[in-house]
Design a protein around this motif. Structure first.
Motif, mmCIF file in Angstrom:
data_model
loop_
_atom_site.group_PDB
_atom_site.id
_atom_site.type_symbol
_atom_site.label_atom_id
_atom_site.label_comp_id
_atom_site.label_asym_id
_atom_site.label_seq_id
_atom_site.Cartn_x
_atom_site.Cartn_y
_atom_site.Cartn_z
ATOM 1 N N ALA A 1 0.843 -1.209 0.000
ATOM 2 C CA ALA A 1 0.000 0.000 0.000
ATOM 3 C C ALA A 1 0.879 1.260 0.000
ATOM 4 C CB ALA A 1 -0.911 -0.004 1.229
ATOM 5 N N PRO A 2 0.364 2.353 -0.577
ATOM 6 C CA PRO A 2 1.127 3.601 -0.587
ATOM 7 C C PRO A 2 1.495 4.043 0.834
ATOM 8 C CG PRO A 2 -0.862 3.801 -1.930
ATOM 9 C CD PRO A 2 -0.947 2.487 -1.226
ATOM 10 N N TYR A 3 2.667 4.604 0.986
ATOM 11 C CA TYR A 3 3.179 5.115 2.257
ATOM 12 C C TYR A 3 3.425 4.029 3.316
ATOM 13 C CZ TYR A 3 1.794 9.435 0.041
ATOM 14 O OH TYR A 3 1.661 10.459 -0.849
ATOM 15 N N VAL A 4 3.422 2.770 2.905
ATOM 16 C CA VAL A 4 3.748 1.682 3.844
ATOM 17 C C VAL A 4 5.080 1.071 3.413
ATOM 18 C CG1 VAL A 4 3.084 -0.630 4.664
ATOM 19 C CG2 VAL A 4 1.350 1.158 4.402
ATOM 20 N N ARG A 5 5.983 0.831 4.395
ATOM 21 C CA ARG A 5 7.218 0.113 4.101
ATOM 22 C C ARG A 5 7.058 -1.337 4.527
ATOM 23 N NH1 ARG A 5 7.225 4.679 7.430
ATOM 24 N NH2 ARG A 5 8.506 3.604 8.971
ATOM 25 N N LEU A 6 7.358 -2.237 3.615
ATOM 26 C CA LEU A 6 7.392 -3.664 3.975
ATOM 27 C C LEU A 6 8.849 -4.106 3.936
ATOM 28 C CD1 LEU A 6 6.339 -6.548 4.451
ATOM 29 C CD2 LEU A 6 5.914 -6.726 1.990
ATOM 30 N N ILE A 7 9.348 -4.584 5.085
ATOM 31 C CA ILE A 7 10.736 -5.031 5.174
ATOM 32 C C ILE A 7 10.739 -6.539 5.399
ATOM 33 C CG2 ILE A 7 12.939 -4.771 6.406
ATOM 34 C CD1 ILE A 7 11.871 -2.020 7.348
ATOM 35 N N ILE A 8 11.417 -7.253 4.519
ATOM 36 C CA ILE A 8 11.482 -8.710 4.635
ATOM 37 C C ILE A 8 12.920 -9.102 4.928
ATOM 38 C CG2 ILE A 8 11.084 -10.903 3.457
ATOM 39 C CD1 ILE A 8 8.897 -9.485 1.824
ATOM 40 N N LEU A 9 13.111 -9.897 5.990
ATOM 41 C CA LEU A 9 14.458 -10.291 6.395
ATOM 42 C C LEU A 9 14.591 -11.808 6.422
ATOM 43 C CD1 LEU A 9 13.336 -7.946 8.741
ATOM 44 C CD2 LEU A 9 15.806 -7.736 8.871
ATOM 45 N N PRO A 10 15.102 -12.402 5.329
ATOM 46 C CA PRO A 10 15.397 -13.839 5.395
ATOM 47 C C PRO A 10 16.388 -14.043 6.543
ATOM 48 C CG PRO A 10 15.653 -12.984 3.149
ATOM 49 C CD PRO A 10 15.528 -11.801 4.052
ATOM 50 N N ALA A 11 16.118 -15.029 7.428
ATOM 51 C CA ALA A 11 16.863 -15.072 8.694
ATOM 52 C C ALA A 11 18.287 -15.606 8.574
ATOM 53 C CB ALA A 11 16.072 -15.872 9.724
ATOM 54 N N THR A 12 18.570 -16.366 7.521
ATOM 55 C CA THR A 12 19.921 -16.936 7.396
ATOM 56 C C THR A 12 20.355 -16.898 5.931
ATOM 57 O OG1 THR A 12 19.255 -19.205 6.887
ATOM 58 C CG2 THR A 12 19.376 -18.619 9.227
ATOM 59 N N PRO A 13 21.661 -17.090 5.676
ATOM 60 C CA PRO A 13 22.127 -17.138 4.284
ATOM 61 C C PRO A 13 21.464 -18.258 3.475
ATOM 62 C CG PRO A 13 23.977 -16.870 5.771
ATOM 63 C CD PRO A 13 22.780 -17.115 6.627
ATOM 64 N N LEU A 14 21.232 -19.413 4.102
ATOM 65 C CA LEU A 14 20.591 -20.515 3.372
ATOM 66 C C LEU A 14 19.155 -20.182 3.008
ATOM 67 C CD1 LEU A 14 21.860 -23.803 5.094
ATOM 68 C CD2 LEU A 14 22.249 -23.056 2.726
ATOM 69 N N ILE A 15 18.449 -19.539 3.934
ATOM 70 C CA ILE A 15 17.061 -19.137 3.667
ATOM 71 C C ILE A 15 17.055 -18.071 2.563
ATOM 72 C CG2 ILE A 15 15.016 -18.029 4.671
ATOM 73 C CD1 ILE A 15 15.943 -19.274 7.399
ATOM 74 N N TYR A 16 18.012 -17.166 2.639
ATOM 75 C CA TYR A 16 18.163 -16.110 1.629
ATOM 76 C C TYR A 16 18.325 -16.728 0.240
ATOM 77 C CZ TYR A 16 19.939 -11.424 0.245
ATOM 78 O OH TYR A 16 20.123 -10.190 -0.307
ATOM 79 N N LYS A 17 19.240 -17.690 0.147
ATOM 80 C CA LYS A 17 19.505 -18.332 -1.156
ATOM 81 C C LYS A 17 18.299 -19.123 -1.652
ATOM 82 C CE LYS A 17 23.909 -19.515 0.141
ATOM 83 N NZ LYS A 17 25.148 -20.270 0.140
ATOM 84 N N GLU A 18 17.644 -19.795 -0.724
ATOM 85 C CA GLU A 18 16.484 -20.603 -1.109
ATOM 86 C C GLU A 18 15.337 -19.697 -1.598
ATOM 87 O OE1 GLU A 18 16.137 -23.626 -1.712
ATOM 88 O OE2 GLU A 18 13.971 -23.982 -1.699
ATOM 89 N N ALA A 19 15.157 -18.553 -0.925
ATOM 90 C CA ALA A 19 14.111 -17.610 -1.344
ATOM 91 C C ALA A 19 14.423 -17.072 -2.746
ATOM 92 C CB ALA A 19 13.999 -16.464 -0.345
#
Lengths: 426, 164
Positions: A322-340
């Motif tokens: 939505a406008p004026y909303v920030r969504l921050i997504i934090l994959p918790a680990t390097p493996l999760i990051y790579k899998e995402a």
């Protein structure tokens, strides 16, 4: 031989005893001693103040600088340097920094550093997460960590146990996060003070490992010493390819004693939201009315695992924040990051207008990477909504599961996932 | 051990983020932490607290994170002792381990006001409110914890054992 709970059995084993009872003071062997960039500097100072020359076992002292990393300022960088220098000097085999670091309580189970049957102490209150694997794991302070790093042992008072039994099927969108928020809402933030919380029942048996870890993660929010789930085939499946050591499955005896036994009908539980400023201020999402938000955070040791990102991706696919909303997504680990990344979630998230952060605890504790201004409001999949937790003392934090946080980012107010998903179908 | 000081009275569930907000945890310097002690609960505290003062809280004081910075900040601010109806468990452990005297009392909070002068006698387990002349009992410190206090905290007791 008298009956024991799973918590009592693990403690007895590590204290070299056949039997023990709640209230007993024991000295127990520690399998893993953990610290982070906030707590370890004080522990290291304490360690050195005693004149100790060696850690008890260089493979069992784990340092994870994950809170203010990537180093947010000079002071944070100095703190992390203390950990790095110590890790190098003592040749610690488990030191994680740079591209290896993840949020500690997501990282250690994933890498098989903590295993079922372990006794784990961590100078971080969410150390209780590892109960999801069937380990006894509890948060302590820096001085306790220093003592354990030197001796490989620590004193404990054997806690009484409360048994929570969940029967029945989870409703759509309901996860382990909602079950634990529901419990905390029922018993309060000191409802399990000094006690072990044991989660059982057919609902729990059916939970994924991710949901089990996020449930045990928040045992501390009810004041508990530990949360624990008896290991089973789901656990075996999760640990067999990861465990770096032998592990052991414990379970409570049929005649084990509990200070309380509480039953829940799972089918009655809907997605929960904890309103400011304590995690026990929980309401059903259908009851809260329209609450606008400025920010949504999906991540943390509670909900930054691949299952959490998967549900967020499902909701965000083809939609916009939505406008004026920030969504921050934090994959918790390097493996999760790579899998995402591999699964294409990064495209979904960035197309939706979300920010993807490197693995860090950052915003959860108002550290960095997404701080709230005065008067701002966030929905977050993290674990604490205390006053000023994510920024300005006059900002507000609402806690929920990842589906609710993703749906809320799309709507601009705290929303049930069905509100978003149905609209597209129509 | 005896302490006397002005009571700073707070409610239940004072979490460690209110005792010392996480935004200041990029240091572990006690003096620096003390300047932010209780900041998000009471902006006046750090400015006005005097050596020997006492924090008086209701239930579950120190809930939340494991940060030892919380008892460190309180101690470095000059507070001699914390009285509460109950303490969160990690805060309880940390306080004993690093040497901040804490006392559990079921009655003192309800029967005292902010600014009252309190006197705590740790050995006798007694709390006196010198302002309203009431006396309260403190829950006895478990013998194991007393030993810990006597030897000067956990690390000192480990050193002693190693030498012994």
């Amino acid at each position: 031989m008298s009956s024991m709970t799973i918590t009592e059995k693990i403690l007895a084993k590590h204290a070299g005893k056949k039997y023990l009872e709640p209230g007993e003071l024991i000295n127990a062997r520690v399998d893993i001693a953990l610290g982070n960039d906030i707590t370890a500097p004080i522990a290291i100072k304490g360690f050195e103040s005693t004149g100790a020359k060696k850690v008890f076992n260089r493979n069992r002292v784990v340092l994870v600088p994950d809170h203010f990393t990537p180093n947010k300022d000079i002071k944070s960088a100095m703190q992390v340097k203390i950990l790095r220098d110590f890790a190098r000097k003592h040749r610690l085999s488990h030191y994680y920094e740079g591209g290896d670091v993840g949020v500690e309580h997501a990282l250690l189970p994933e890498l098989g550093v903590v295993v079922p049957g372990d006794l784990v102490i961590g100078a971080d209150s969410h150390t209780c997460t590892y109960g999801g694997l069937g380990a006894f794991a509890t948060g302590v302070g820096s001085t306790d960590l220093a003592a354990a790093m030197i001796t490989g042992e620590l004193w404990f008072k054997v806690p009484q146990s409360i048994k929570f039994i969940f029967h029945g099927k989870l409703r759509k969108w309901v996860t382990g996060k909602d079950l634990i928020l529901h419990i905390i809402g029922e018993i309060g933030v000191d409802g399990a003070l000094y006690k072990a919380m044991e989660f059982t029942g057919d609902t729990i048996t059916g939970l994924t490992m991710e949901s089990r870890l996020s449930m045990c993660n928040m045992a501390i929010e009810a004041g508990a010493k530990n949360g624990i789930i008896a290991p089973d085939s789901v656990t075996e499946q999760y640990v067999k390819t990861r465990a770096e050591r032998k592990y052991k499955f414990y379970e409570s005896d049929a005649g084990a004693k509990y200070s309380e036994i509480i039953d829940f009908d799972t089918s009655k539980i809907e997605p929960k939201v904890a309103l400011p400023s304590l995690p026990d201020n929980t309401k059903n999402i259908s009851e809260i009315g329209r609450i606008s938000i400025d920010q949504s955070v999906i991540g943390s040791c509670t909900n930054g695992r691949i299952e959490d990102l998967a549900v967020a991706a499902r909701i965000l696919k083809g939609r916009k924040v939505a406008p004026y909303v920030r969504l921050i997504i934090l994959p918790a680990t390097p493996l999760i990051y790579k899998e995402a990344l591999r699964r294409g979630y990064f495209k979904v998230f960035t197309d939706a207008g979300a920010i993807i952060s490197p693995p860090t605890c950052g915003p959860c504790l108002g550290g960095h990477m997404g701080i709230l201004a005065e008067g701002e409001r966030a929905i977050s999949t993290t674990n604490r909504n205390f006053v000023g937790r994510m920024g300005h003392p006059k900002s507000e934090v609402y806690l929920s599961n990842p589906a609710v946080a993703a749906a809320s980012a799309v709507k601009g107010y705290i929303a049930h996932p069905d509100e978003v998903m149905k609209k597209k179908a129509a | 051990m005896k302490f006397r000081g002005r009571a700073w009275r707070y409610g239940s569930d004072i979490d460690t983020d209110r005792i010392i907000p996480a935004r200041y945890l990029n240091t572990s310097d006690p003096a620096e932490l003390a300047t932010h002690c209780m900041e998000d609960e009471d902006g006046e505290f750090a400015k006005k607290v005097k050596k020997g003062d006492i924090i008086l809280a209701a239930r579950n004081f120190g809930c939340g994170s494991s940060r030892e910075h919380a008892p460190i900040a309180i101690k470095a601010s000059g507070v001699s002792c914390v009285i509460a109806e109950s303490f969160a468990r990690i805060f309880f452990r940390n306080s004993f381990n690093m040497g901040l005297p804490i006392v559990e009392s079921p009655e003192a909070h309800a029967a005292s006001r902010d600014g009252d002068i309190l006197e705590v006698d740790m050995n006798k387990g007694l709390i006196r409110n010198l302002t309203n002349k009431k006396t309260f009992s403190a829950r006895p410190v478990p013998p194991f914890m007393q030993e810990l206090l006597k030897s000067g905290g956990l690390l000192k007791s480990i050193q002693k054992k190693k030498r012994g």
